[in-house]
Design a protein around this motif. Structure first.
Motif, PDB file in Angstrom:
ATOM      1  N   ARG A  57      48.590-113.520   3.151  1.00 15.22           N
ATOM      2  CA  ARG A  57      49.023-114.140   4.406  1.00 15.22           C
ATOM      3  C   ARG A  57      50.522-114.446   4.295  1.00 15.22           C
ATOM      4  O   ARG A  57      51.107-114.283   3.235  1.00 15.22           O
ATOM      5  CB  ARG A  57      48.233-115.424   4.659  1.00 15.22           C
ATOM      6  N   LEU A  58      51.125-114.881   5.393  1.00 14.25           N
ATOM      7  CA  LEU A  58      52.531-115.309   5.409  1.00 14.25           C
ATOM      8  C   LEU A  58      53.503-114.194   5.040  1.00 14.25           C
ATOM      9  O   LEU A  58      54.566-114.432   4.471  1.00 14.25           O
ATOM     10  CB  LEU A  58      52.738-116.516   4.479  1.00 14.25           C
ATOM     11  N   SER A  59      53.163-112.946   5.370  1.00 11.64           N
ATOM     12  CA  SER A  59      54.028-111.795   5.103  1.00 11.64           C
ATOM     13  C   SER A  59      54.998-111.590   6.261  1.00 11.64           C
ATOM     14  O   SER A  59      54.788-112.085   7.363  1.00 11.64           O
ATOM     15  CB  SER A  59      53.192-110.524   4.930  1.00 11.64           C
ATOM     16  N   ALA A  60      56.040-110.805   6.016  1.00  8.24           N
ATOM     17  CA  ALA A  60      56.977-110.390   7.061  1.00  8.24           C
ATOM     18  C   ALA A  60      56.627-108.963   7.479  1.00  8.24           C
ATOM     19  O   ALA A  60      56.156-108.175   6.662  1.00  8.24           O
ATOM     20  CB  ALA A  60      58.410-110.461   6.544  1.00  8.24           C
ATOM     21  N   GLY A  61      56.860-108.628   8.738  1.00  5.49           N
ATOM     22  CA  GLY A  61      56.580-107.291   9.250  1.00  5.49           C
ATOM     23  C   GLY A  61      57.846-106.572   9.677  1.00  5.49           C
ATOM     24  O   GLY A  61      58.757-107.194  10.247  1.00  5.49           O
ATOM     25  N   GLN A  62      57.902-105.261   9.405  1.00  2.09           N
ATOM     26  CA  GLN A  62      59.010-104.407   9.800  1.00  2.09           C
ATOM     27  C   GLN A  62      58.430-103.096  10.333  1.00  2.09           C
ATOM     28  O   GLN A  62      57.321-102.723   9.969  1.00  2.09           O
ATOM     29  CB  GLN A  62      59.935-104.104   8.610  1.00  2.09           C
ATOM     30  N   SER A  63      59.231-102.407  11.164  1.00  5.02           N
ATOM     31  CA  SER A  63      58.769-101.140  11.756  1.00  5.02           C
ATOM     32  C   SER A  63      59.874-100.107  11.782  1.00  5.02           C
ATOM     33  O   SER A  63      60.991-100.391  12.219  1.00  5.02           O
ATOM     34  CB  SER A  63      58.305-101.367  13.199  1.00  5.02           C
ATOM     35  N   SER A  64      59.550 -98.882  11.313  1.00  9.19           N
ATOM     36  CA  SER A  64      60.413 -97.722  11.527  1.00  9.19           C
ATOM     37  C   SER A  64      59.784 -96.939  12.677  1.00  9.19           C
ATOM     38  O   SER A  64      58.770 -97.360  13.230  1.00  9.19           O
ATOM     39  CB  SER A  64      60.494 -96.869  10.256  1.00  9.19           C
ATOM     40  N   GLU A  65      60.336 -95.793  13.008  1.00  8.75           N
ATOM     41  CA  GLU A  65      59.724 -94.974  14.062  1.00  8.75           C
ATOM     42  C   GLU A  65      58.375 -94.421  13.631  1.00  8.75           C
ATOM     43  O   GLU A  65      57.494 -94.227  14.457  1.00  8.75           O
ATOM     44  CB  GLU A  65      60.654 -93.840  14.470  1.00  8.75           C
ATOM     45  N   GLU A  66      58.192 -94.179  12.320  1.00 12.83           N
ATOM     46  CA  GLU A  66      56.974 -93.534  11.830  1.00 12.83           C
ATOM     47  C   GLU A  66      55.990 -94.459  11.129  1.00 12.83           C
ATOM     48  O   GLU A  66      54.824 -94.109  10.978  1.00 12.83           O
ATOM     49  CB  GLU A  66      57.326 -92.415  10.838  1.00 12.83           C
ATOM     50  N   SER A  67      56.453 -95.636  10.650  1.00 10.36           N
ATOM     51  CA  SER A  67      55.604 -96.457   9.779  1.00 10.36           C
ATOM     52  C   SER A  67      55.768 -97.952  10.017  1.00 10.36           C
ATOM     53  O   SER A  67      56.823 -98.403  10.480  1.00 10.36           O
ATOM     54  CB  SER A  67      55.946 -96.180   8.303  1.00 10.36           C
ATOM     55  N   GLY A  68      54.733 -98.672   9.644  1.00  8.63           N
ATOM     56  CA  GLY A  68      54.781-100.126   9.616  1.00  8.63           C
ATOM     57  C   GLY A  68      54.912-100.595   8.180  1.00  8.63           C
ATOM     58  O   GLY A  68      54.420 -99.936   7.253  1.00  8.63           O
ATOM     59  N   TYR A  69      55.581-101.717   7.973  1.00  9.55           N
ATOM     60  CA  TYR A  69      55.806-102.285   6.645  1.00  9.55           C
ATOM     61  C   TYR A  69      55.374-103.744   6.645  1.00  9.55           C
ATOM     62  O   TYR A  69      55.581-104.459   7.632  1.00  9.55           O
ATOM     63  CB  TYR A  69      57.283-102.199   6.257  1.00  9.55           C
ATOM     64  N   THR A  70      54.781-104.170   5.540  1.00 11.52           N
ATOM     65  CA  THR A  70      54.396-105.567   5.329  1.00 11.52           C
ATOM     66  C   THR A  70      55.023-105.986   4.011  1.00 11.52           C
ATOM     67  O   THR A  70      54.737-105.383   2.969  1.00 11.52           O
ATOM     68  CB  THR A  70      52.860-105.716   5.277  1.00 11.52           C
ATOM     69  N   SER A  71      55.899-106.999   4.049  1.00  7.58           N
ATOM     70  CA  SER A  71      56.637-107.378   2.843  1.00  7.58           C
ATOM     71  C   SER A  71      56.354-108.824   2.454  1.00  7.58           C
ATOM     72  O   SER A  71      56.256-109.696   3.309  1.00  7.58           O
ATOM     73  CB  SER A  71      58.139-107.164   3.048  1.00  7.58           C
ATOM     74  N   GLY A  72      56.231-109.019   1.136  1.00  5.02           N
ATOM     75  CA  GLY A  72      56.006-110.362   0.606  1.00  5.02           C
ATOM     76  C   GLY A  72      54.673-110.930   1.043  1.00  5.02           C
ATOM     77  O   GLY A  72      53.728-110.210   1.361  1.00  5.02           O
TER      78      GLY A  72
END
Length: 169
Positions: A57-72
């Motif tokens: 839980r408590l992760s950060a989210g990022q997005s490129s054109e092709e993929s989603g990212y979940t960090s920390g």
């Protein structure tokens, strides 16, 4: 109200493709590894389309054109993992790198070529990390917020990332 996630939960990370929204991880209370997808074109419930590499839980989210990212995030302690999942086909995430330090409650931002994770906890953090979308690799420390804080909101324009709100631990 336009739909429901596949399971009730809080402290999720959000990502967006051009066609769908995603919610990853979270807590209900155990920590979860679920990746949910819901369409922008119609009102509908989300479907479970894959799993993160770790329940957290408590992760950060990022997005490129092709993929989603979940960090920390926070799973079994604070995590430094950066997970990546495809927008073009449903499936599980893969671990593609690490943040410079383990943390949760950080903000996520995205440019057209990189993801950013800013702030966070434990012991309130001011670090801004950057990782590339074009290659799977670890993040680098590229700067600092004006003050250390967690529980931060993240926003992105075409030229800049923003961190709003937050506070000390």
């Amino acid at each position: 109200d336009v739909g429901d996630l596949s399971q009730a939960r809080s402290y999720v990370a959000g990502q967006s493709s051009s066609e769908s929204g995603y919610s990853s991880g979270g807590q209900n209370p155990p920590n979860l590894n679920t990746i949910d997808k819901f369409p922008f074109a119609s009102d509908a419930n989300a479907t479970d389309v894959g799993d993160l590499t770790q329940a957290r839980r408590l992760s950060a989210g990022q997005s490129s054109e092709e993929s989603g990212y979940t960090s920390g995030g926070y799973g079994v302690g604070f995590q430094n993992t950066v997970d990546k999942f495809s927008f073009t086909s449903d499936g599980n995430a893969t671990d593609v790198g690490n943040l410079t330090q383990s943390r949760g409650s950080a903000a996520g931002q995205s440019s057209s070529i990189s993801g950013y994770t800013s702030g966070g906890e434990p012991s309130t953090i001011d670090t801004v990390d950057k990782f590339p979308f074009a290659a799977d690799s670890n993040a680098t420390d590229v700067g600092n917020l004006t003050q250390a804080r967690n529980g931060v909101g993240g926003q992105s324009s075409a030229e800049s990332g923003y961190s709003s709100g937050g506070g000390p631990t």
